[in-house]
Design a protein around this motif. Structure first.
Motif, short mmCIF file in Angstrom:
data_model
loop_
_atom_site.label_atom_id
_atom_site.label_comp_id
_atom_site.label_asym_id
_atom_site.label_seq_id
_atom_site.Cartn_x
_atom_site.Cartn_y
_atom_site.Cartn_z
N ALA A 2 -32.85 13.80 -5.39
CA ALA A 2 -33.52 13.01 -4.31
C ALA A 2 -32.17 12.31 -3.18
O ALA A 2 -32.50 12.17 -2.18
N SER A 3 -31.13 12.24 -3.88
CA SER A 3 -29.78 11.69 -3.05
C SER A 3 -28.97 12.88 -2.49
O SER A 3 -28.01 12.62 -1.92
N MET A 4 -29.37 13.94 -2.91
CA MET A 4 -28.64 15.26 -2.58
C MET A 4 -28.15 15.10 -0.89
O MET A 4 -29.18 15.00 -0.09
N GLY A 5 -27.16 15.45 -0.58
CA GLY A 5 -26.74 15.50 0.82
C GLY A 5 -26.21 14.17 1.38
O GLY A 5 -25.67 14.04 2.54
N GLN A 6 -26.33 13.13 0.75
CA GLN A 6 -25.77 12.01 1.30
C GLN A 6 -24.38 11.96 1.18
O GLN A 6 -23.80 12.48 0.30
N MET A 7 -23.68 11.17 2.38
CA MET A 7 -22.35 11.36 2.43
C MET A 7 -21.60 9.93 2.56
O MET A 7 -22.32 8.95 3.03
N ARG A 8 -20.63 9.60 2.28
CA ARG A 8 -19.68 8.16 2.68
C ARG A 8 -18.44 8.51 3.03
O ARG A 8 -17.70 9.62 2.21
N LEU A 9 -17.85 8.21 3.96
CA LEU A 9 -16.39 8.13 4.25
C LEU A 9 -15.63 6.79 3.97
O LEU A 9 -16.02 5.96 4.33
N ARG A 10 -14.45 6.87 3.43
CA ARG A 10 -13.52 5.81 3.47
C ARG A 10 -12.34 6.05 4.18
O ARG A 10 -11.81 7.18 3.95
N ILE A 54 -19.55 13.49 -1.11
CA ILE A 54 -20.98 14.12 -0.95
C ILE A 54 -21.67 14.07 -2.17
O ILE A 54 -21.12 14.60 -3.30
N ARG A 55 -23.02 13.59 -2.10
CA ARG A 55 -23.85 13.67 -3.16
C ARG A 55 -24.45 15.21 -3.39
O ARG A 55 -25.19 15.48 -2.33
N HIS A 56 -24.01 15.86 -4.47
CA HIS A 56 -24.67 16.95 -4.71
C HIS A 56 -24.35 17.40 -6.20
O HIS A 56 -23.45 17.27 -6.73
N PRO A 57 -25.52 17.75 -7.12
CA PRO A 57 -25.16 18.24 -8.52
C PRO A 57 -24.42 19.45 -8.73
O PRO A 57 -23.88 19.51 -9.86
N ASN A 58 -24.37 20.28 -7.52
CA ASN A 58 -23.44 21.22 -7.77
C ASN A 58 -23.62 22.03 -9.15
O ASN A 58 -22.77 22.32 -9.98
N TYR A 59 -24.96 22.34 -9.42
CA TYR A 59 -25.04 23.04 -10.69
C TYR A 59 -24.22 24.37 -10.65
O TYR A 59 -24.27 25.16 -10.05
N SER A 60 -23.78 24.51 -11.87
CA SER A 60 -22.91 25.77 -12.12
C SER A 60 -23.77 27.06 -12.51
O SER A 60 -23.17 28.03 -12.62
N GLY A 89 -29.98 27.21 0.94
CA GLY A 89 -30.15 27.09 2.25
C GLY A 89 -30.31 25.55 2.91
O GLY A 89 -30.46 25.54 4.11
N ASN A 90 -30.00 24.61 2.22
CA ASN A 90 -29.97 23.28 2.74
C ASN A 90 -28.84 22.91 3.77
O ASN A 90 -27.69 23.60 3.37
N VAL A 91 -28.93 22.25 4.64
CA VAL A 91 -27.94 21.92 5.55
C VAL A 91 -28.01 20.43 5.56
O VAL A 91 -28.71 19.84 5.91
N PHE A 92 -26.69 19.66 5.48
CA PHE A 92 -26.45 18.59 5.64
C PHE A 92 -25.62 18.17 6.61
O PHE A 92 -24.48 18.45 6.52
N GLU A 93 -25.63 17.51 7.84
CA GLU A 93 -24.93 16.95 8.81
C GLU A 93 -24.85 15.44 9.01
O GLU A 93 -25.93 14.83 8.86
N HIS A 94 -23.67 14.85 8.92
CA HIS A 94 -23.71 13.35 9.00
C HIS A 94 -22.58 13.15 10.15
O HIS A 94 -21.55 13.86 10.13
N THR A 95 -22.67 12.04 10.77
CA THR A 95 -21.41 11.48 11.65
C THR A 95 -21.04 10.28 11.09
O THR A 95 -21.68 9.29 10.75
N LEU A 96 -19.71 10.31 10.54
CA LEU A 96 -19.22 9.13 9.81
C LEU A 96 -18.26 8.37 10.49
O LEU A 96 -17.24 8.96 10.85
N PRO A 97 -18.38 7.24 11.04
CA PRO A 97 -17.58 6.31 11.65
C PRO A 97 -16.16 6.25 11.23
O PRO A 97 -16.27 5.82 9.72
#
Length: 269
Positions: free
Chosen positions: A158-166, A185-191, A256-264
């Motif tokens: 559900a949270s996949m693709g969320q991003m945070r910049l510090r 970047i939130r992603h389970p990155n299942y192996s 095939g998911n695409v996650f795009e974010h603009t991070l101030p």
């Protein structure tokens, strides 16, 4: 079939916060696996010793095999590092990540987290104006690629693709507008090697395969990755600020998911 999947198949057929003292005690060791893999990763190109040009810092014994920090710092500002490959000799997919860098990343200072499946060399091969250079560390860790994924897979998806910049403050006396940032970047990155904790069936591989980071129109870095990059990837890096107000991050995954974010940029750590 891209190089990450091809090298993973070859390896399966063939078989199997940092301390300065780690760099002294865990240099690269002889590796038959690397002898077998080298041609797939670098072809016939010569690879020189890069220890006088850049440093790779990694723990001798990892606290968590699923999130092993790898810190690459350029020590010779006279070279240009255009890209690098991170290789974990004994992993099922040894080529963990392949980076390309823009001019603002020089001199390079980059940290990422990877999975280490068994005691292994973790090597970094830099593409430079002086040819290929290599440094690395030997890391004692096991089970990183098959370590259980998030305890709550529904929340992870559900949270996949969320991003945070510090952004981190830099010394006021620095002569250039150098900044330090961390992208999460939130992603389970299942192996593909992990089991569902309820059904005990293997979870299909599903991971971020490409990331692009820009400031304005200028590319900072791109990454092509495989299953050896950790769950919820984190990248910490330094860059020269070009005056733009934000960073743009675009990530894609193997579904095939695409996650795009603009991070101030004004978010401080």
């Amino acid at each position: 079939m891209n190089i990450f999947h091809a090298i993973a198949l070859t390896a399966l057929i063939a078989g199997p916060v940092h301390s300065a003292t780690d760099a002294v005690h865990n240099p690269l060791t002889d590796s038959e696996s690397w002898t077998d893999l080298r041609g797939d990763i670098t072809g016939e190109a010569d690879i020189a010793d890069g220890r006088s040009m850049f440093n790779v810092d990694a723990p001798y014994r990892a606290d968590d095999a699923a999130t092993v920090p790898i810190h690459i710092t350029q020590t010779d500002p006279g070279i240009q590092i255009q890209g690098l490959k991170v290789v974990i000799d004994e992993n099922p997919a040894p080529l963990a990540a392949e980076f390309t860098f823009g001019a603002a990343m020089a001199p390079l200072d980059l940290e990422l987290r990877v999975r280490v499946n068994m005691y292994s060399n973790v090597r970094v091969i830099a593409e430079t104006d002086k040819g290929l250079l290599m440094d690395g560390r030997y890391v004692k860790a096991s089970g990183g690629c098959s370590a259980p994924a998030s305890k709550n897979p529904e929340l992870a998806l559900a949270s996949m693709g969320q991003m945070r910049l510090r952004q981190f403050e830099q010394p006021a006396l620095m002569s250039t507008p150098r900044r330090e940032a961390q992208i999460m970047i939130r992603h389970p990155n299942y192996s593909g090697l992990q089991r569902d904790q309820i059904t005990q069936l293997f979870i299909s591989a599903h991971f971020i395969d490409k990331i692009e980071v820009f400031q304005g129109d200028d590319m900072l870095w791109t990454m092509e990755g495989g299953i050896s990059v950790s769950e919820n990837p984190v990248f910490r890096f330094q860059y020269t600020d070009n005056g733009s107000t934000d960073l743009q991050v675009r990530a894609t995954d193997t579904e095939g998911n695409v996650f795009e974010h603009t991070l101030p940029k004004d978010v401080q750590g």
